[in-house]
Design a protein around this motif. Structure first.
Motif, short mmCIF file in Angstrom:
data_model
loop_
_atom_site.label_atom_id
_atom_site.label_comp_id
_atom_site.label_asym_id
_atom_site.label_seq_id
_atom_site.Cartn_x
_atom_site.Cartn_y
_atom_site.Cartn_z
N MET A 143 114.34 20.34 64.37
CA MET A 143 114.75 20.23 62.98
C MET A 143 115.25 21.58 62.49
N GLY A 144 116.38 21.60 61.82
CA GLY A 144 116.92 22.84 61.27
C GLY A 144 116.18 23.25 60.02
N GLN A 145 116.59 24.35 59.44
CA GLN A 145 115.93 24.86 58.24
C GLN A 145 116.30 24.02 57.03
N GLN A 146 115.29 23.68 56.22
CA GLN A 146 115.50 22.97 54.95
C GLN A 146 115.18 23.91 53.81
N THR A 147 115.92 23.79 52.72
CA THR A 147 115.72 24.65 51.55
C THR A 147 115.52 23.80 50.30
N PHE A 148 114.57 24.19 49.47
CA PHE A 148 114.26 23.46 48.24
C PHE A 148 114.09 24.46 47.10
N PHE A 149 114.57 24.09 45.93
CA PHE A 149 114.41 24.89 44.73
C PHE A 149 113.58 24.10 43.73
N ALA A 150 112.51 24.70 43.21
CA ALA A 150 111.61 23.98 42.31
C ALA A 150 111.06 24.90 41.24
N ILE A 151 110.71 24.28 40.11
CA ILE A 151 110.03 24.97 39.02
C ILE A 151 108.62 24.42 38.92
N GLY A 152 107.64 25.32 38.86
CA GLY A 152 106.25 24.93 38.66
C GLY A 152 105.77 25.35 37.29
N LEU A 153 105.01 24.47 36.64
CA LEU A 153 104.45 24.75 35.31
C LEU A 153 102.93 24.72 35.39
N MET A 154 102.28 25.73 34.81
CA MET A 154 100.83 25.79 34.86
C MET A 154 100.27 26.27 33.54
N SER A 155 99.33 25.51 33.00
CA SER A 155 98.58 25.93 31.82
C SER A 155 97.11 25.91 32.19
N GLY A 156 96.46 27.07 32.19
CA GLY A 156 95.09 27.14 32.65
C GLY A 156 94.07 27.00 31.54
N THR A 157 92.80 26.86 31.95
CA THR A 157 91.73 26.68 30.97
C THR A 157 91.50 27.92 30.12
N SER A 158 91.98 29.09 30.56
CA SER A 158 91.81 30.30 29.77
C SER A 158 92.78 30.38 28.61
N LEU A 159 93.76 29.46 28.55
CA LEU A 159 94.70 29.35 27.44
C LEU A 159 95.52 30.62 27.21
N ASP A 160 95.87 31.30 28.30
CA ASP A 160 96.71 32.50 28.19
C ASP A 160 98.13 32.14 27.75
N GLY A 161 98.57 30.94 28.10
CA GLY A 161 99.93 30.51 27.80
C GLY A 161 100.46 29.64 28.92
N LEU A 162 101.74 29.35 28.85
CA LEU A 162 102.40 28.52 29.86
C LEU A 162 103.08 29.40 30.91
N ASP A 163 102.68 29.23 32.16
CA ASP A 163 103.32 29.94 33.26
C ASP A 163 104.45 29.08 33.83
N ILE A 164 105.64 29.67 33.97
CA ILE A 164 106.79 28.98 34.56
C ILE A 164 107.26 29.80 35.76
N CYS A 165 107.36 29.14 36.91
CA CYS A 165 107.77 29.83 38.12
C CYS A 165 108.88 29.05 38.81
N TYR A 166 110.02 29.71 39.01
CA TYR A 166 111.16 29.13 39.73
C TYR A 166 111.19 29.77 41.11
N ALA A 167 111.11 28.92 42.14
CA ALA A 167 110.98 29.46 43.48
C ALA A 167 111.84 28.70 44.48
N LYS A 168 112.12 29.39 45.56
CA LYS A 168 112.86 28.82 46.69
C LYS A 168 111.89 28.66 47.86
N PHE A 169 111.87 27.47 48.44
CA PHE A 169 111.01 27.20 49.59
C PHE A 169 111.88 26.83 50.79
N THR A 170 111.56 27.42 51.92
CA THR A 170 112.29 27.07 53.14
C THR A 170 111.31 26.55 54.19
N ARG A 171 111.76 25.55 54.91
CA ARG A 171 110.93 24.92 55.94
C ARG A 171 111.69 24.88 57.26
N LYS A 172 111.05 25.40 58.29
CA LYS A 172 111.61 25.31 59.64
C LYS A 172 110.50 24.82 60.54
#
Length: 351
Positions: free
Chosen positions: A1-30
């Protein structure tokens, strides 16, 4: 299988209520190897009004909670839409949202993370994956911790990964199996005490350092039955209300900060030593609490690694983005060895 690439945004709000974390990342799979790159990330502090609403959501009526579920979903959608525009993001396969935990009672077969994914999707015409925890509860699991799949596939160079958020949780591989569990409360209490002194959090642990440890309270905390239970196990706000709050009397706030910092360090170091952890990656807001980190280091021989700011602050959001990618591929994203469910599974509602 060749390399696969995915782009995703993750959203996280924790119990400490610091705020909303937004992370845009690139994932590659080989083949079976995954790699990641954090491309953009932001923490959006909650307004005092929204923070107060989320903090007290546990007390809402069912109608008010359903309303908040939709409203918070629209809020998430608006924030992601602005994030995408601000950073001129054009490559995006999906958005994965953890939501904000209101109830977590797996022993009663329910957990609730608000922020309706359909409301998010109404703002952004992209695949949205949400409600990652409910399925695990139905399968008999704790629905926590969920990040071990990311620890296993993205951070395997460390013997263990420790998150210091509202609660501390650890993930480690033993005998070819990834186990994980919550250790003790951290920022969910420390932040609350700091608020009583007019601070959003105890910066560097300076407030705790100025206090005195209440040895009687410390002993009562360390005797709580949760700490003698075997994994998998998890903590929630309800546990705090039922087990911690009754122990707090009229102590000075600085003394409470000192006592709970000592308690957290003791419980964390005990686990590091019990499992003979050689090196541990520490992330989450508590990684900035230098006084807490010093306390942990003084109580264990484990080598402590504090990574760069992006990993400290966005590891959970990053892993939820990764869990969304796995879910979109129909691959397991929850490990039964970590949660106690009847088997590994691929979880999350897709819309």
């Amino acid at each position: 299988m060749g390399q696969q690439t995915f782009f995703a945004i993750g959203l996280m709000s924790g119990t400490s209520l610091d705020g909303l974390d937004i992370c845009y990342a690139k994932f590659t799979r080989k083949e079976s190897t995954w790699n990641f790159e954090i491309l953009k990330c932001n923490t959006l502090p909650y307004s005092s009004e929204l923070e107060n609403i989320l903090r007290n959501a546990i007390y809402l009526s069912s109608e008010e909670l359903l309303k908040l579920n939709s409203e918070y979903g629209f809020y998430l959608g608006d924030q992601v839409s602005e994030f995408i525009s601000k950073h001129h993001i054009s490559e995006l396969d999906l958005i994965a949202s953890h939501g904000h935990t209101v109830f977590h009672q797996p022993q009663k077969l329910f957990t609730l993370q608000i922020g309706d994914g359909r409301a998010i999707k109404s703002k952004i015409n992209k695949t949205v994956i949400y409600d990652f925890r409910s399925q695990d509860v139905i399968l008999g699991g704790n629905a926590a911790p969920l990040v071990p799949i990311g620890d296993e596939l993205l951070f395997s160079e460390f013997d263990a990964c420790l998150n210091l958020g509202g609660f501390s949780n650890i993930s480690l591989n033993r005998d070819g199996e990834r186990i994980a569990f919550d250790i003790c409360p951290v920022n969910i209490l420390l932040n609350d005490f700091a608020l009583q002194l007019g601070k959003k959090y105890d910066e560097n642990g300076d407030l705790a350092k100025a206090g005195m440890v209440d040895e009687r309270l410390l002993d009562e905390l360390n005797q709580l039955s949760f700490y003698s239970e075997k994994h998998p196990k998890s903590l929630g706000v309800e546990w705090i209300n039922n087990n911690i709050q009754p122990l707090i009397q009229n102590q000075k706030v600085e003394d409470l900060l000192a006592t709970f910092t000592e308690h957290s360090a003791f419980q964390i170091a005990k686990i590091l030593d019990e499992y003979e952890i050689q090196n541990v990656l520490i992330t989450g807001g508590g990684a900035y609490n230098s006084y807490l980190i010093e306390k942990i280091k003084a109580k264990t021989k484990t080598e402590i690694h504090i990574p760069e700011k992006e990993i400290i602050e966005y590891k959970e959001a990053l892993i939820f983005a990764f869990m969304g990618v796995l879910r979109s591929l129909g691959l397991n994203n929850i490990l039964s060895s970590a949660t106690g469910s009847s088997g590994d599974h691929s979880s999350g509602l897709i819309c």
